[in-house]
Design an enzyme around this catalytic site. Structure first.
Site, PDB file in Angstrom:
ATOM      1  N   ASP A   1       0.845  -1.198   0.000  1.00  4.03           N
ATOM      2  CA  ASP A   1       0.000   0.000   0.000  1.00  4.03           C
ATOM      3  C   ASP A   1       0.880   1.246   0.000  1.00  4.03           C
ATOM      4  OD1 ASP A   1      -2.153   1.733   0.169  1.00  4.03           O
ATOM      5  OD2 ASP A   1      -2.473   1.395   2.316  1.00  4.03           O
ATOM      6  N   LEU A   2       1.604   1.433  -1.101  1.00  2.98           N
ATOM      7  CA  LEU A   2       2.428   2.630  -1.248  1.00  2.98           C
ATOM      8  C   LEU A   2       1.616   3.654  -2.029  1.00  2.98           C
ATOM      9  CD1 LEU A   2       5.906   1.084  -2.092  1.00  2.98           C
ATOM     10  CD2 LEU A   2       4.924   1.628   0.147  1.00  2.98           C
ATOM     11  N   GLU A   3       1.427   4.827  -1.431  1.00  2.27           N
ATOM     12  CA  GLU A   3       0.575   5.850  -2.027  1.00  2.27           C
ATOM     13  C   GLU A   3       1.328   7.175  -2.161  1.00  2.27           C
ATOM     14  OE1 GLU A   3      -3.458   5.982  -0.439  1.00  2.27           O
ATOM     15  OE2 GLU A   3      -3.041   4.124   0.645  1.00  2.27           O
ATOM     16  N   ASN A   4       0.727   8.069  -2.932  1.00  2.00           N
ATOM     17  CA  ASN A   4       1.257   9.411  -3.159  1.00  2.00           C
ATOM     18  C   ASN A   4       2.588   9.394  -3.897  1.00  2.00           C
ATOM     19  OD1 ASN A   4       1.184  12.252  -3.053  1.00  2.00           O
ATOM     20  ND2 ASN A   4       2.412  12.273  -1.193  1.00  2.00           N
TER      21      ASN A   4
END
Length: 187
Positions: free
Chosen positions: A77-80
């Site tokens: 869940d790697l975001e941005n």
């Protein structure tokens, strides 16, 4: 279940949280419930980029933790992140799949993309390639309208439906998991 067992250090290496509980994992397994913790940068661009820059070491650390704690895989869940990290993100997931045993789950949380955007946050996710290397794409079909943004639905029907249609262009339906909100916003 996807407990918060994995975190990231500022240099992008794995940080195990103090929430890991072997007894809980064993109890879930005794009930035939899989335990697939998520790993997140908590929307921090620098930490997410560091994780991708350190992806070989991070993959080795995740694989070791999955084995050591008898976990059933990992939910990334790697975001941005941005379109510039797209290939590194895909390579990270590919390396996880190559290094985890085939019976372990590799899932990836992805931004909803009802508009087919290939820049910015949505551009960091190559649905087609991520679908090839993962067992599941978890579509975060929420925050259509978000805190600090304009008023509107968190996950309007059309937004969710178009997010699914976009994913189905690239990923088999058996690999899609739809994340829906159970919250609202007050403007």
């Amino acid at each position: 279940i996807a407990p918060s067992y994995f975190d990231l250090n500022p240099d992008g290496t794995l940080k195990l949280t103090n929430k890991i509980d072997i007894n809980f994992i064993d109890e879930m397994h005794s009930r035939n419930i899989t335990v697939v913790p998520f790993i997140s940068n908590h929307w921090n661009y620098e930490i997410g980029k560091a994780a991708l820059n350190n992806r070989i070491e991070l993959v080795n650390q995740v694989v070791k933790a999955v084995k050591d704690y008898n976990l059933d895989g990992v939910n990334v869940d790697l975001e941005n992140l941005k379109e510039g990290e797209r290939n590194d993100y895909t390579d990270f997931v590919k390396k996880l799949r190559e290094n985890l045993p085939s019976d372990k789950v590799v899932a990836v949380a992805v931004a909803p993309n009802p508009w087919g955007i290939n820049k910015g946050w949505q551009g960091s996710y190559d649905y087609k390639a991520l679908g090839e290397y993962s067992d599941y794409l978890m579509i975060m079909a929420y925050d259509q309208h978000y805190e600090g943004g304009s008023a509107g639905p968190v996950a309007g029907y059309g937004f969710v439906e178009d997010s699914i249609k976009y994913a189905l262009k690239y990923v088999p339906k058996e690999k899609i998991v739809l994340g829906l909100p159970f919250y609202g916003r007050i403007w």
